[in-house]
Structures are given as C-alpha cells and as structure tokens.
Write an enzyme that holds these catalytic residues in place. Structure first.
Site, PDB file in Angstrom:
ATOM      1  CE1 TYR A  77      10.263   1.698  21.343  1.00 35.63           C
ATOM      2  CE2 TYR A  77       8.668   1.509  23.121  1.00 35.63           C
ATOM      3  CZ  TYR A  77       8.958   1.539  21.770  1.00 35.63           C
ATOM      4  OH  TYR A  77       7.965   1.383  20.828  1.00 35.63           O
ATOM      5  CB  VAL A 118      14.218   3.395  15.641  1.00 34.74           C
ATOM      6  CG1 VAL A 118      12.850   3.821  15.117  1.00 34.74           C
ATOM      7  CG2 VAL A 118      14.120   2.011  16.302  1.00 34.74           C
ATOM      8  CG  HIS A 134       8.674   4.534  11.671  1.00 30.46           C
ATOM      9  ND1 HIS A 134       8.454   3.218  11.330  1.00 30.46           N
ATOM     10  CD2 HIS A 134       7.754   5.253  10.963  1.00 30.46           C
ATOM     11  CE1 HIS A 134       7.445   3.146  10.464  1.00 30.46           C
ATOM     12  NE2 HIS A 134       7.018   4.357  10.217  1.00 30.46           N
ATOM     13  CB  SER A 204       6.109  -6.626   6.202  1.00 31.77           C
ATOM     14  OG  SER A 204       5.848  -5.573   7.112  1.00 31.77           O
TER      15      SER A 204
END
Ligand code: OAD
Length: 259
Positions: A77, A118, A134, A204
C-alpha cells in the site's frame, strides 16, 4: 466517439438539476495509475497491467491479509500511495470539476461525485462534493485508536509502520469484507436516489454497493450515462453509452455544455 450520443448526454445534463457521478479506476488510468481488472490495451506497457491480474487481492486487500502479514500488506500500500502522490489529475478529472461548477451555477442544483478511487485526484483537480466510497490511500489510520494521519510524502521506513497512538498504521481504505464508511453510504444513497442524471465513468461496475447506485438511479427515473472504452456490467442497463476514455469524452461533454 459518437457525436449523437454526446449530444444526448449534453441535452440530459442541460435539463438536469441534480447530477450524480460514479467514478472508478479508469478515470485515473490516463494519469498513469493502474486499474484493478479493466482490460489492458494490447499496446499498453507491462507495468500498466491491471493490479488484480498481477496481485492476489485476498493476500493484500482483506483484514485477514493484514493480520497475517502486516509488513507485506503495508509495503504494497505504501508503494501504491507513493504512485498516487506522484500522479497528476488528467483532463477527465478536470472536466468533472468543471461539470460540478457548471451544474452548481444553476438554481436549485445539486452535484455529488461518488468515487471508488482512493487516490484523491478528484480533489486535487478541484472537485468539492466528493464522496470516497472506498476511503483514501493518502490517509492512514491507527489500528488501536482509529485516529487518522496524513503520512509524509516520503516512503515509510518501517513496515508495518508504527502509529504514534500505540497501534500500527494501516491505509484508510476499505478492504474486501469491511463496511463502507457510514457517512459515504448515506450521501451515496441520497445522491443516487434523487438525481436527474447519473453518470458512471471508468468503472467495471462489478463491485457493490457502488455498482448498485447505477441501478438505484435508473429505478428512480434518472437518465443514466456510461463513459468507458469497454463494455461493462452496467452497459446494458444505462440509457446512453459513450465509448471512449474519460480524458477524451468528458472534456468534449463539458465543452459542449459551455458553448
Ligand atoms: P476496475 O479495474 O474494475 O475497472 C476499471 C474500468 O475502467 C474498466 O471498465 C475499464 O474498461 C475502464 N477504463 C480503463 N481505462 C479507461 C479510461 N482511460 N477512461 C475510462 N475508463 C477506462 O476498477 P473499478 O471499477 O474502480 O476496491 O473497481 C472497483 C473496485 O474494485 C476498486 O475500488 C477496488 C477494486 O477491488 C477496493 O480495493 C475495495
């Protein structure tokens, strides 16, 4: 790009008072950030391959993965965080910020941008009413106190990074199996349930509840518009399909609105 479809989208936006937008990773693709599962163009460089084609989300994006190997998860991350910080908003992000200003310049108007991203690129492009469904990778939070912090722009030096409040630091993103932030859910429900136009861009449309807002908006009578170079799970459900990239299609829509 299909000029007739653009024209229909522009007409819908002109007669709308309440506009909601849902964005996904595709909006940031032209800023050099990788999508998760979006089709990769045959000519795109190997380092732009969709993330979930190279990495296993179950080993990186779940609370169980963090518990099992917090060093590996936070290292991954942090790598993505630095990529987001180094990226710049593209013409698609800019056009959405302009669309917000244009919409709000009219009486009784409302505008909400729901994003699954994000990366904070919408905010950096000037969008104001952004709902981060999110969470954000730019902020991290303490596993013990829940307090949020904005880490420096350099890489962390320790993995997992220790928190000043006694726990560990983890990215303030929503992992698979976690609840979306309550406030984000409330604002998204409100926006999708009371909009005249719902624009879905660069997603998507397979991750819920985000994808569900397209159907919610449609059920309440909104005109639904999709901007995406490829067919998605929502394509057959929307009223207007604009096949093209967000950095090409969105500025064309905004230019036509401002004419
Ligand atoms: P996906 O990777 O699933 O989908 C990206 C979409 O963007 C695809 O439909 C592509 O066709 C489209 N796309 C690619 N380039 C584009 C461009 N230049 N302009 C417009 N569209 C383009 O990404 P999301 O739908 O955002 O969640 O994925 C949803 C969630 O799944 C993410 O937020 C993430 C992931 O797992 C978590 O990590 C919780």
């Amino acid at each position: 790009m299909n000029p007739a479809a653009i024209d229909r989208a522009v007409q819908a936006l002109r007669s709308a008072r309440r506009v909601a937008v849902l964005t996904g990773a595709g909006v940031s693709a032209e800023s050099g950030l990788r999508t998760f599962r979006g089709a990769t163009a045959p000519d795109s460089p190997p380092d732009m391959a969709a993330l979930w084609k190279e990495f296993d989300p179950m080993r990186l994006a779940t609370p169980q993965a963090f518990e099992a190997d917090p060093a590996m998860v936070t290292r991954w991350y942090d790598w993505r965080r630095l990529g987001c910080l180094a990226a710049e908003p593209n013409a698609g992000h800019m056009a959405l910020a302009r669309l917000e200003r244009w919409t709000l310049s009219r009486d009784g108007a409302a505008f909400t941008l729901l994003t699954q991203n994000v990366d904070r690129l919408h905010q950096r492009a000037g969008s104001k009413a952004v709902v981060e469904l999110h969470g954000s990778i730019i902020e991290w939070r303490c596993t013990k106190s829940g307090r949020r912090t904005l880490p420096p722009t350099q890489p962390f030096t320790q993995f997992p990074p220790p928190s000043q409040w006694g726990g560990l630091l983890r990215p303030d993103v929503v992992w698979f199996g976690e609840m979306l932030p309550e406030d984000a859910l409330r604002r998204a429900e409100e926006a999708a349930g009371a909009c005249d136009v719902f624009l879905t861009v660069g997603t998507s449309a397979v991750v819920w509840p985000a994808a569900g807002y397209i159907h919610r908006a449609r059920a309440t009578g909104a005109t639904t518009i999709e901007v995406n170079p490829d067919q998605t799970a929502a394509s057959d459900a929307v009223d207007i399909v604009l096949r093209g990239t967000s950095a090409a299609v969105l500025p064309a829509i905004v230019a036509a609105l401002l004419e």
